[in-house]
Write a protein that holds these residues in place. Structure first.
Motif, PDB file in Angstrom:
ATOM      1  N   VAL A 130      -4.081  -0.584  13.998  1.00  0.00           N
ATOM      2  CA  VAL A 130      -4.990   1.023  13.668  1.00  0.00           C
ATOM      3  C   VAL A 130      -5.722   0.250  13.665  1.00  0.00           C
ATOM      4  O   VAL A 130      -6.655  -0.735  13.089  1.00  0.00           O
ATOM      5  CB  VAL A 130      -3.799   1.685  12.312  1.00  0.00           C
ATOM      6  N   ALA A 185       4.884  -3.983   7.646  1.00  0.00           N
ATOM      7  CA  ALA A 185       4.742  -2.401   8.037  1.00  0.00           C
ATOM      8  C   ALA A 185       5.399  -2.106   6.164  1.00  0.00           C
ATOM      9  O   ALA A 185       5.596  -2.406   5.170  1.00  0.00           O
ATOM     10  CB  ALA A 185       6.466  -2.336   8.512  1.00  0.00           C
ATOM     11  N   HIS A 213       2.810  -8.259   2.126  1.00  0.00           N
ATOM     12  CA  HIS A 213       0.792  -8.050   2.111  1.00  0.00           C
ATOM     13  C   HIS A 213       0.673  -7.226   1.043  1.00  0.00           C
ATOM     14  O   HIS A 213       0.733  -5.745   0.829  1.00  0.00           O
ATOM     15  CB  HIS A 213       1.460  -7.574   3.124  1.00  0.00           C
ATOM     16  N   THR A 243       4.836   2.038   5.619  1.00  0.00           N
ATOM     17  CA  THR A 243       5.382   2.912   5.568  1.00  0.00           C
ATOM     18  C   THR A 243       6.792   3.083   6.037  1.00  0.00           C
ATOM     19  O   THR A 243       8.080   3.800   5.634  1.00  0.00           O
ATOM     20  CB  THR A 243       4.717   3.900   6.402  1.00  0.00           C
ATOM     21  N   LEU A 258       0.841  -0.921  -0.172  1.00  0.00           N
ATOM     22  CA  LEU A 258      -0.122   0.531   0.132  1.00  0.00           C
ATOM     23  C   LEU A 258       0.772   1.103   0.168  1.00  0.00           C
ATOM     24  O   LEU A 258       0.635   2.154  -0.503  1.00  0.00           O
ATOM     25  CB  LEU A 258      -0.371  -0.395   1.416  1.00  0.00           C
ATOM     26  N   ASP A 262      -0.648  -5.510  11.849  1.00  0.00           N
ATOM     27  CA  ASP A 262      -1.022  -4.598  10.718  1.00  0.00           C
ATOM     28  C   ASP A 262      -0.969  -3.515  11.396  1.00  0.00           C
ATOM     29  O   ASP A 262      -2.377  -2.690  12.044  1.00  0.00           O
ATOM     30  CB  ASP A 262      -2.139  -5.257  10.061  1.00  0.00           C
ATOM     31  N   GLY A 263      -0.731  -2.408  10.722  1.00  0.00           N
ATOM     32  CA  GLY A 263      -1.026  -0.881  11.187  1.00  0.00           C
ATOM     33  C   GLY A 263       0.201  -0.418  12.303  1.00  0.00           C
ATOM     34  O   GLY A 263       0.318  -0.427  13.314  1.00  0.00           O
ATOM     35  N   MET A 317     -10.079  -6.484   3.000  1.00  0.00           N
ATOM     36  CA  MET A 317     -10.555  -5.287   3.830  1.00  0.00           C
ATOM     37  C   MET A 317     -12.000  -4.761   2.979  1.00  0.00           C
ATOM     38  O   MET A 317     -12.085  -3.505   2.729  1.00  0.00           O
ATOM     39  CB  MET A 317      -9.863  -3.767   4.133  1.00  0.00           C
ATOM     40  N   GLY A 337      -7.867   1.146   6.329  1.00  0.00           N
ATOM     41  CA  GLY A 337      -8.359   2.093   5.708  1.00  0.00           C
ATOM     42  C   GLY A 337      -6.947   2.061   5.029  1.00  0.00           C
ATOM     43  O   GLY A 337      -7.562   3.007   4.005  1.00  0.00           O
TER      44      GLY A 337
HETATM   45  C1  DX5 Z   1      -4.507  -0.313   7.151  1.00  0.00           C
HETATM   46  C2  DX5 Z   1      -3.894  -2.031   6.061  1.00  0.00           C
HETATM   47  C3  DX5 Z   1      -1.811  -1.655   6.656  1.00  0.00           C
HETATM   48  C4  DX5 Z   1      -1.229  -0.327   5.794  1.00  0.00           C
HETATM   49  C5  DX5 Z   1      -0.053  -0.402   6.723  1.00  0.00           C
HETATM   50  O1  DX5 Z   1      -5.681  -0.661   6.962  1.00  0.00           O
HETATM   51  O2  DX5 Z   1      -4.317  -2.492   6.669  1.00  0.00           O
HETATM   52  O3  DX5 Z   1      -1.573  -3.092   5.579  1.00  0.00           O
HETATM   53  O4  DX5 Z   1      -0.587  -0.829   4.822  1.00  0.00           O
HETATM   54  O5  DX5 Z   1       0.296   1.031   7.041  1.00  0.00           O
HETATM   55  P1  DX5 Z   1       2.000   1.356   7.606  1.00  0.00           P
HETATM   56  O6  DX5 Z   1       2.774   0.689   8.112  1.00  0.00           O
HETATM   57  O7  DX5 Z   1       1.756   2.308   6.456  1.00  0.00           O
HETATM   58  O8  DX5 Z   1       0.661   1.847   9.004  1.00  0.00           O
END
Ligand code: DX5
Ligand code: ZN
Length: 241
Positions: free
Chosen positions: A158, A215, A52, A217, A29, A194-195, A87, A161
């Motif tokens: 987190v 991971a 991922h 970012t 992402l 994750d997040g 998601m 999204g």
């Molecule tokens: C968020 C995604 C994560 C995202 C994590 O909804 O499921 O996989 O890509 O990104 P970072 O590591 O930047 O928080």
């Protein structure tokens, strides 16, 4: 003959349960989508363990990303396992498309599945390794009954999204509780987080009991992916090749 399904944890030399292997899972992402093939080559050469892939439908989460046709092309571009995190509001209708596209592991959100046990069986029946993802505020009860049917549980650290959000500290006790539950009932279960996972918090998350570290970012936001993946590995006890 006992009908019990209790699995005894194998113990290490210190008498602690042997943990599943730690894996570093870069989330594409945060990669540059205009040159995804190059990004995959860089993380593969840099020692990533799997890729991922965040699939968002604009309904379960506000964001919209990619689907099976992109996964099919990713499959041709890397030898790494593809770990697809759905998601989406109605995952059942998409499972076969992801299997056909070459997904190796597939996680669905408990919050999105009306018949979670059936969905998990369908994922396995299609030849993929099933996982269930839980939002930060969703209790572990949502997976407890079907724990033995899963290869992994994805604990969101987190709200799903978007990449680049701040890690939610309150999930750490939930990781510990799930590790304790898995040690008793299903020691080979892997716990994926994750997040907001960074070099600053990954060792604490590992100590709490997590095994697979997503991971985005924190890897793609750096200049040298290989050096960053190496630092992640050292932080979670993975010997470097
Ligand atoms: C968020 C995604 C994560 C995202 C994590 O909804 O499921 O996989 O890509 O990104 P970072 O590591 O930047 O928080
Ligand atoms: Zn994800």
């Amino acid at each position: 003959m006992s009908g019990s399904t209790l699995q005894l944890s194998p113990l290490d030399a210190a008498g602690s349960p042997v943990r599943p292997r730690s894996l570093i899972c870069p989330s594409i992402l945060a990669a540059n989508f205009a040159r995804l093939g190059d990004e995959l080559s860089l993380i593969e050469a840099g020692g990533a363990d799997m890729v991922h892939v965040d699939v968002m439908d604009g309904h379960f989460v506000p964001n919209l990303t990619i689907g099976p046709p992109v996964v099919r092309d990713l499959r041709k571009a890397t030898r790494l396992p593809l770990d697809c995190h759905l998601m989406v509001e109605s995952p059942d209708a998409l499972l076969k498309d992801f299997a056909d596209a070459g997904a190796d592991k597939l996680s669905v959100h408990a919050e999105a599945c009306r018949h979670l046990h059936r969905t998990v069986q369908a994922i396995r029946g299609l030849g993929m390794k099933p996982g269930v993802a839980l939002n930060p505020a969703t209790p572990l009860d949502a997976v407890s009954v079907i724990l033995e049917d899963l290869d992994f549980v994805l604990l969101m650290t987190v709200n799903p999204g978007f990449g680049g959000q701040r890690f939610i500290e309150g999930v750490i006790p939930k990781i510990r509780s799930l590790r304790a539950l898995a040690d008793r009932r299903h020691p080979s279960l892997s716990i994926q987080v994750d997040g907001g996972i960074t070099l600053d918090n990954v060792a604490r998350v590992y100590d709490a009991g997590a095994d697979w570290f997503v991971a985005g970012t924190a890897i793609f936001g750096t200049r040298d992916y290989s050096a960053t993946i190496g630092q992640f590995k050292r932080s979670v006890g993975i010997p470097e090749a």
